[in-house]
Design a protein around this motif. Structure first.
Motif, PDB file in Angstrom:
ATOM      1  N   LEU A  13      11.914   4.034  17.350  1.00 22.42           N
ATOM      2  CA  LEU A  13      12.551   4.791  16.269  1.00 22.42           C
ATOM      3  C   LEU A  13      13.312   3.850  15.338  1.00 22.42           C
ATOM      4  O   LEU A  13      13.220   3.973  14.104  1.00 22.42           O
ATOM      5  CB  LEU A  13      13.489   5.853  16.856  1.00 22.42           C
ATOM      6  N   GLU A  14      14.016   2.889  15.887  1.00 27.73           N
ATOM      7  CA  GLU A  14      14.756   1.906  15.075  1.00 27.73           C
ATOM      8  C   GLU A  14      13.785   1.058  14.244  1.00 27.73           C
ATOM      9  O   GLU A  14      14.013   0.797  13.064  1.00 27.73           O
ATOM     10  CB  GLU A  14      15.599   1.010  15.990  1.00 27.73           C
ATOM     11  N   ARG A  15      12.683   0.673  14.921  1.00 30.80           N
ATOM     12  CA  ARG A  15      11.681  -0.113  14.187  1.00 30.80           C
ATOM     13  C   ARG A  15      11.095   0.712  13.051  1.00 30.80           C
ATOM     14  O   ARG A  15      10.927   0.217  11.933  1.00 30.80           O
ATOM     15  CB  ARG A  15      10.581  -0.581  15.150  1.00 30.80           C
ATOM     16  N   LEU A  16      10.797   1.966  13.319  1.00 33.13           N
ATOM     17  CA  LEU A  16      10.246   2.836  12.281  1.00 33.13           C
ATOM     18  C   LEU A  16      11.241   3.051  11.138  1.00 33.13           C
ATOM     19  O   LEU A  16      10.869   3.064   9.969  1.00 33.13           O
ATOM     20  CB  LEU A  16       9.810   4.184  12.883  1.00 33.13           C
ATOM     21  N   ARG A  17      12.512   3.228  11.533  1.00 35.04           N
ATOM     22  CA  ARG A  17      13.543   3.358  10.491  1.00 35.04           C
ATOM     23  C   ARG A  17      13.618   2.088   9.641  1.00 35.04           C
ATOM     24  O   ARG A  17      13.745   2.149   8.428  1.00 35.04           O
ATOM     25  CB  ARG A  17      14.900   3.648  11.120  1.00 35.04           C
ATOM     26  N   LYS A  18      13.557   0.945  10.340  1.00 38.02           N
ATOM     27  CA  LYS A  18      13.587  -0.333   9.616  1.00 38.02           C
ATOM     28  C   LYS A  18      12.360  -0.449   8.715  1.00 38.02           C
ATOM     29  O   LYS A  18      12.453  -0.838   7.560  1.00 38.02           O
ATOM     30  CB  LYS A  18      13.637  -1.498  10.607  1.00 38.02           C
ATOM     31  N   VAL A  19      11.186  -0.110   9.258  1.00 33.94           N
ATOM     32  CA  VAL A  19       9.952  -0.147   8.472  1.00 33.94           C
ATOM     33  C   VAL A  19      10.081   0.806   7.282  1.00 33.94           C
ATOM     34  O   VAL A  19       9.710   0.482   6.158  1.00 33.94           O
ATOM     35  CB  VAL A  19       8.722   0.195   9.344  1.00 33.94           C
ATOM     36  N   GLU A  20      10.620   1.988   7.537  1.00 34.85           N
ATOM     37  CA  GLU A  20      10.817   2.966   6.458  1.00 34.85           C
ATOM     38  C   GLU A  20      11.799   2.406   5.422  1.00 34.85           C
ATOM     39  O   GLU A  20      11.586   2.535   4.226  1.00 34.85           O
ATOM     40  CB  GLU A  20      11.334   4.293   7.039  1.00 34.85           C
TER      41      GLU A  20
END
Length: 162
Positions: A32-39
């Motif tokens: 989720l953190e990675r996805l948030r960062k990617v987002e």
């Protein structure tokens, strides 16, 4: 005892499942953190992309403006070159006319000198034919027929209509 063993076994499997769930939860949070960062990166990239598109549009406008200015300057230079060539042609024509006039002046001066020489010759012939009466003439008459140093006498000009 069996119940205790059963409970211990259940407790151990629950602890194992708890650890598995914790690990999955941590992995999910990391994802989720990675996805948030990617987002976030995606939003930043979209912002950067929009900014770059604006810069590109501004640069295209500047290039278009510079192209127009360049074409205008090229037209001016072509016009100036054409004017210069026209001026050169006019100057050459005037130089040719001046040269022709100089040649004509030289011819007329030579003709004028020839006429002066003829007049002097005729005056000398008249004086030599006149005998004694011609010798009695005043000096001023003879001086007027001779060339005197100083300012040039006015030229004799013959007008010929063509």
């Amino acid at each position: 005892e069996m119940e205790v063993e059963e409970l211990q076994r259940l407790l151990a499997s629950m602890e194992k499942e708890h650890r598995n769930l914790l690990a999955r939860m941590e992995a999910g949070e990391a994802e989720l953190e990675r996805l948030r960062k990617v987002e976030g990166d995606k939003v930043a990239q979209q912002d950067r992309s929009a900014q770059l598109e604006k810069e590109v549009a501004a640069l295209r406008e500047k290039i278009h403006h510079l192209d127009d200015m360049l074409k205008s300057q090229q037209r001016k230079v072509r016009q100036m070159i054409e004017q210069l060539q026209n001026s050169k042609t006019v100057i050459q024509a005037k130089d040719a006319a001046i040269q022709e006039l100089k040649e004509r002046v030289s011819y007329l001066e030579a003709e004028n000198l020839e006429m002066h020489d003829r007049i002097e010759h005729l005056i000398e012939q008249q004086v030599s034919r006149g005998g004694l009466s011609a010798r009695a003439r005043s000096k001023s008459e003879y001086v007027s027929s001779k060339r005197l140093p100083g300012p040039k006498p006015l030229p004799l000009i013959r007008v010929v209509e063509t």
